[in-house]
Design an enzyme around this catalytic site. Structure first.
Site, PDB file in Angstrom:
ATOM      1  N   TRP A  10       1.075 -13.238  -4.215  1.00  0.00           N
ATOM      2  CA  TRP A  10       1.916 -12.065  -4.904  1.00  0.00           C
ATOM      3  C   TRP A  10       3.383 -12.480  -4.960  1.00  0.00           C
ATOM      4  CZ3 TRP A  10      -0.887  -8.336  -7.248  1.00  0.00           C
ATOM      5  CH2 TRP A  10      -1.861  -7.709  -6.475  1.00  0.00           C
TER       6      TRP A  10
ATOM      7  N   ASP B 221       9.327  -8.076  -0.354  1.00  0.00           N
ATOM      8  CA  ASP B 221       7.749  -7.304  -0.781  1.00  0.00           C
ATOM      9  C   ASP B 221       6.267  -6.943   0.667  1.00  0.00           C
ATOM     10  OD1 ASP B 221       5.422  -6.609  -1.389  1.00  0.00           O
ATOM     11  OD2 ASP B 221       4.676  -7.933  -2.892  1.00  0.00           O
TER      12      ASP B 221
ATOM     13  N   LYS C 119      -1.709   0.090   0.681  1.00  0.00           N
ATOM     14  CA  LYS C 119      -2.260  -0.197   1.758  1.00  0.00           C
ATOM     15  C   LYS C 119      -1.733   0.598   2.417  1.00  0.00           C
ATOM     16  CE  LYS C 119      -2.001  -3.135  -1.885  1.00  0.00           C
ATOM     17  NZ  LYS C 119      -1.953  -4.336  -2.028  1.00  0.00           N
TER      18      LYS C 119
HETATM   19  C1  LIG Z   1      -1.130  -4.842  -3.250  1.00  0.00           C
HETATM   20  C2  LIG Z   1      -0.113  -5.888  -3.665  1.00  0.00           C
HETATM   21  C3  LIG Z   1       0.617  -5.979  -4.903  1.00  0.00           C
HETATM   22  C4  LIG Z   1       0.942  -5.576  -6.264  1.00  0.00           C
HETATM   23  O1  LIG Z   1       0.478  -4.041  -5.802  1.00  0.00           O
HETATM   24  P1  LIG Z   1      -0.132  -3.015  -7.355  1.00  0.00           P
HETATM   25  O2  LIG Z   1       0.473  -1.216  -6.321  1.00  0.00           O
HETATM   26  O3  LIG Z   1      -1.227  -3.469  -7.326  1.00  0.00           O
HETATM   27  O4  LIG Z   1       1.495  -3.630  -8.212  1.00  0.00           O
HETATM   28  C5  LIG Z   1       2.012  -6.735  -4.455  1.00  0.00           C
HETATM   29  N1  LIG Z   1       2.700  -7.260  -3.394  1.00  0.00           N
HETATM   30  C6  LIG Z   1       1.650  -7.454  -2.325  1.00  0.00           C
HETATM   31  C7  LIG Z   1       2.069  -7.886  -0.777  1.00  0.00           C
HETATM   32  C8  LIG Z   1       0.363  -6.244  -2.484  1.00  0.00           C
HETATM   33  O5  LIG Z   1      -0.611  -6.606  -1.201  1.00  0.00           O
END
Ligand SMILES: *Cc1c(COP(=O)(O)O)cnc(C)c1O
Length: 362
Positions: A104, A174, A198
């Site tokens: 990511w 993030d 998540k």
């Molecule tokens: C799942 C995830 C993403 C991507 O998220 P989307 O909503 O599918 O675009 C980005 N960063 C992390 C840490 C993730 O776990």
């Protein structure tokens, strides 16, 4: 009432608290006597205004968000933030430094490269991201507009257990797979974001927490939706927001408050992770690739001695009511995600299964 619910160890979309689902169910057809569902409700209605304002207030309370930060409820997932961050924050030197600790972070880095002078300040790619690289201020360019980290690496199961020291540079994180799982000092970050699916709400909502002085610098030709200022000025109501997801997130925030807030949730997460890692560490049968001190509380990654046994583990876990324990397609193996909503029985059932599986297949 008896529910036929599985333990879902998916990395997202993932489990939601049962109490929250029940409340949503109760209110689904007729929200608070309005005669309509939140799904059908005007986003300009007084009822929805109250929902979004309360959700923001509860999130601010939970995370102690300082007043000079905006909370934005957006769409586009974590992925759109890979683009919005460089578009909005590269407003001086147009330089940014990224720490690569997984897929990511790398995707965010690759996207940012379209918009400025982007550099990898540190990376653990050479070891397939099994650790969090140590950094100090001198690893970052002193004129960088920001430093970017992925705080919890959902795919690899690693986590920053210390906030990197970036001096007076702007730190961007993030936190898609760890926001609300642990206490964080928001003031150490310029921007924090998380896709909701998540650890917060159904997919389709992204939460951005951004310091006000970072808003309002996007280039003139920025598409309107991609400019943080658009959303900040209109309290996330410039266009139709993901209303039902915001309502669900609000229910989760209230549930968290009722459970004792983030510190209580963190204690529960630590206890569950210790139990799970403890069981894995006690068995040589399982390989745990991540350096111990960098282990994630949310995503527990391991492998059995062979791909065949990995597949068997996934299959048998499913037969025992534990679904989505397969590792991400880019790494294989097993990944069991134990987000806030995972009940203790889920972890206990998994731990028992882990022991039994090792015994039967050693
Ligand atoms: C799942 C995830 C993403 C991507 O998220 P989307 O909503 O599918 O675009 C980005 N960063 C992390 C840490 C993730 O776990």
């Amino acid at each position: 009432m008896k529910y036929d619910r599985v333990f879902n160890f998916s990395a997202g979309p993932s489990m939601m608290p049962l109490e929250v689902l029940e409340q949503a169910q109760k209110e689904l057809l007729n929200y608070h006597g309005t005669g309509e569902s939140v799904m059908e409700m005007s986003h300009r209605s007084a009822e929805f205004k109250e929902i979004i304002e309360q959700a923001e207030k509860d999130l601010r309370d939970l995370l102690n968000i300082p007043e000079n930060y905006k909370v934005l409820f957006l769409q586009g997932g974590g992925t759109l933030q890979f683009s919005m961050i460089p578009i909005n924050l590269l407003f001086n030197s147009k330089k940014a430094d990224y720490i690569l600790t997984g897929n990511w972070a790398k995707k965010a880095y690759q996207e940012a490269c379209k918009f400025g002078d982007i550099r990898v300040a540190a990376s653990s790619e050479e070891s397939n991201y099994t650790y969090i690289p140590e950094t100090s201020r001198s690893d970052f360019r002193s004129d960088a507009d920001y430093v970017y980290v992925c705080y919890n690496n959902t795919i690899y199961g690693s986590h920053f257990n210390e906030i990197p020291d970036v001096g007076d540079l702007t730190l961007v994180a993030d936190m898609s797979s760890c926001l609300l799982s642990e206490e964080i000092d928001v003031s150490r970050f310029g921007l924090i974001y998380a896709g909701a699916q998540k650890n917060i709400a159904p997919a389709g909502l992204t939460i951005v927490i951004v310091r006000e002085d970072l808003i309002g610098h996007a280039p003139k030709d920025t598409p309107v939706y991609l400019d943080y200022e658009t959303h900040a000025k209109k309290d996330s109501m410039y266009n139709t927001p993901p209303c039902f997801n915001i309502y669900m997130a609000g229910l989760v925030f209230r549930h968290l408050k009722k459970m004792g807030g983030i510190s209580a949730m963190h204690a529960k997460n630590v206890a569950q992770a210790e139990k799970l890692y403890g069981a894995l560490d006690a068995l040589d049968f399982y390989n745990k690739p991540v350096r111990k001190k960098d282990r994630s509380l949310m995503n527990v990654v391991f492998t059995t001695p062979s791909k065949e046994l990995d597949a068997k583990f996934v299959q048998e876990a499913k037969e025992h009511g534990m679904i989505n324990v397969k590792g991400h397609r880019s790494v294989g193996g097993i990944r069991t995600s134990i987000f806030n909503a995972m009940p203790d029985e889920g972890v206990d059932t998994l731990v028992e299964f882990i022991r039994k599986f090792a015994e039967e297949n050693a």
